[in-house]
Design a protein around this motif. Structure first.
Motif, PDB file in Angstrom:
ATOM      1  N   CYS A  24       8.776  26.461  35.239  1.00 20.68           N
ATOM      2  CA  CYS A  24       8.857  27.877  34.883  1.00 20.68           C
ATOM      3  C   CYS A  24       9.095  27.973  33.379  1.00 20.68           C
ATOM      4  CB  CYS A  24      10.003  28.556  35.639  1.00 20.68           C
ATOM      5  SG  CYS A  24      10.010  30.342  35.407  1.00 20.68           S
ATOM      6  N   PHE A  52      10.712  30.559  32.122  1.00 22.96           N
ATOM      7  CA  PHE A  52      11.972  31.289  31.989  1.00 22.96           C
ATOM      8  C   PHE A  52      13.114  30.354  32.382  1.00 22.96           C
ATOM      9  CE2 PHE A  52      10.703  36.078  32.630  1.00 22.96           C
ATOM     10  CZ  PHE A  52      10.020  36.045  31.435  1.00 22.96           C
ATOM     11  N   ARG A  53      14.311  30.760  31.999  1.00 16.91           N
ATOM     12  CA  ARG A  53      15.516  30.031  32.402  1.00 16.91           C
ATOM     13  C   ARG A  53      16.571  31.053  32.816  1.00 16.91           C
ATOM     14  NH1 ARG A  53      12.429  26.597  32.470  1.00 16.91           N
ATOM     15  NH2 ARG A  53      12.423  24.539  31.507  1.00 16.91           N
ATOM     16  N   CYS A  54      16.256  31.831  33.833  1.00 16.79           N
ATOM     17  CA  CYS A  54      17.192  32.870  34.271  1.00 16.79           C
ATOM     18  C   CYS A  54      18.499  32.200  34.714  1.00 16.79           C
ATOM     19  CB  CYS A  54      16.615  33.649  35.439  1.00 16.79           C
ATOM     20  SG  CYS A  54      14.930  34.224  35.131  1.00 16.79           S
ATOM     21  N   CYS A  83      19.008  31.850  38.461  1.00 15.69           N
ATOM     22  CA  CYS A  83      17.901  31.302  39.262  1.00 15.69           C
ATOM     23  C   CYS A  83      18.423  30.431  40.412  1.00 15.69           C
ATOM     24  CB  CYS A  83      16.994  30.464  38.369  1.00 15.69           C
ATOM     25  SG  CYS A  83      15.618  29.713  39.245  1.00 15.69           S
ATOM     26  N   VAL A  87      12.751  24.171  38.756  1.00 13.59           N
ATOM     27  CA  VAL A  87      12.483  24.558  37.368  1.00 13.59           C
ATOM     28  C   VAL A  87      12.866  23.424  36.411  1.00 13.59           C
ATOM     29  CG1 VAL A  87      13.175  26.168  35.535  1.00 13.59           C
ATOM     30  CG2 VAL A  87      12.780  27.021  37.853  1.00 13.59           C
ATOM     31  N   GLY A 136       7.944  30.285  43.282  1.00 16.23           N
ATOM     32  CA  GLY A 136       8.268  29.107  42.483  1.00 16.23           C
ATOM     33  C   GLY A 136       9.686  29.153  41.978  1.00 16.23           C
ATOM     34  N   GLY A 137       9.757  28.600  40.717  1.00 17.48           N
ATOM     35  CA  GLY A 137       8.811  28.315  39.655  1.00 17.48           C
ATOM     36  C   GLY A 137       7.916  29.520  39.336  1.00 17.48           C
ATOM     37  N   ASN A 190       6.752  36.118  37.254  1.00 20.37           N
ATOM     38  CA  ASN A 190       7.648  36.699  36.242  1.00 20.37           C
ATOM     39  C   ASN A 190       6.866  37.516  35.218  1.00 20.37           C
ATOM     40  OD1 ASN A 190       6.520  34.844  34.412  1.00 20.37           O
ATOM     41  ND2 ASN A 190       8.270  33.452  34.478  1.00 20.37           N
ATOM     42  N   ASP A 249       8.810  40.323  38.880  1.00 19.26           N
ATOM     43  CA  ASP A 249      10.204  40.495  38.449  1.00 19.26           C
ATOM     44  C   ASP A 249      10.277  41.240  37.127  1.00 19.26           C
ATOM     45  OD1 ASP A 249      11.082  38.904  40.552  1.00 19.26           O
ATOM     46  OD2 ASP A 249      11.033  37.068  39.355  1.00 19.26           O
ATOM     47  N   LYS A 278      13.275  41.411  34.659  1.00 19.26           N
ATOM     48  CA  LYS A 278      14.579  40.753  34.608  1.00 19.26           C
ATOM     49  C   LYS A 278      15.675  41.634  34.012  1.00 19.26           C
ATOM     50  CE  LYS A 278      12.924  36.828  36.129  1.00 19.26           C
ATOM     51  NZ  LYS A 278      13.307  36.328  37.458  1.00 19.26           N
TER      52      LYS A 278
END
Ligand code: SF4
Length: 234
Positions: free
Chosen positions: A27, A29-31, A34, A40, A72-73, A100, A122, A124
């Motif tokens: 991914c 992103f690095r929410c 998560c 990820v 996912g991901g 995302n 999403d 965020k």
């Protein structure tokens, strides 16, 4: 496509449909909240599931499932996603994509080709860089611009879709949710998902955050309805 995980039968990933859910690795992103951080951050810890295996798996369940949910991901990181979906669609399965929203070009190809049946995208946080950077763990402003392009693209398309926000007390206030709802004013659907603390969050500091109450989520969705009539929480 690199598929790492399958949920054989899911009744919750696509409302009203029975699906098998496939999870890709990686991914952009690095929410911090998560739940799938292992896919990820450490995708090599999981074996790849071959296309042949997935095809056989789906065909065996053809009478029991309506389609697949690709999650996912981030699935749109894979350039072969449209071709992969075409293969699945040709076998008679419906397709839902979880994204995302950072690859509007991929979305456009999927939408123009009539390849997918439902998108869950999403959002965020509110659409300013500071808020988005915090909620999605990003440093690159371009990614937010791409998210905005995807919102526009989806809202101008004919596809069935939902925008959704995982609501986390540390990241989202009432103002945040209202700002998002205003931004997507007139959208077909906006869903607020309550954050569920678990041992599996990407940032360990999020493991113990107390989520909002159902009453608070109900209140937030009522307020957001002023901008998106079909707004609810789950
Ligand atoms: S929650 Fe964030 S980091 Fe995790 S898969 Fe979704 S977009 Fe990527």
């Amino acid at each position: 496509m690199i598929i790492k995980r399958i949920i054989e039968t899911s009744l919750i990933d696509w409302e009203g449909k029975v699906v098998s859910t496939l999870y890709v690795s990686s991914c952009n992103f690095r929410c911090p909240f998560c739940y799938n951080y292992d896919l990820v951050l450490n995708p090599d810890n999981f074996p790849n599931i071959s296309s042949k295996e997935i095809n056989n798996f789906l065909l065996e369940r053809k009478d029991f499932i309506d389609g697949i949910c690709m999650s996912g991901g981030e699935p749109t990181l894979y350039p072969d996603l449209p071709a992969y979906f075409k293969g699945i669609k040709e076998k008679g399965f419906l397709i839902k994509l979880d994204t995302n929203g950072t690859n509007p070009e991929s979305l456009e190809e999927l939408l123009n080709g009539g390849i997918i049946d439902y998108i869950a995208m999403d959002i965020k946080s509110s659409l300013n860089f500071n808020d988005y950077a915090r909620a999605a763990g990003i440093k690159d402003k371009i990614l937010l611009e791409r998210v905005k392009d995807s919102i526009k693209l989806i809202m101008n398309s004919q596809i069935e879709y939902e925008f959704r926000t995982t609501v986390v007390p540390l990241l989202h206030t009432e103002e945040t949710i209202i700002e998002i709802a205003k931004y997507i004013s007139g959208a077909k659907k906006y869903v607020l998902q309550n954050f569920i603390p678990s041992e599996n969050t990407l940032e360990s500091s999020f493991q113990k955050i107390k989520p909002y109450s159902s009453e608070k989520l109900a209140e937030l969705s009522e307020k957001a309805k002023k901008y998106v009539a079909n707004c609810y929480y789950r």
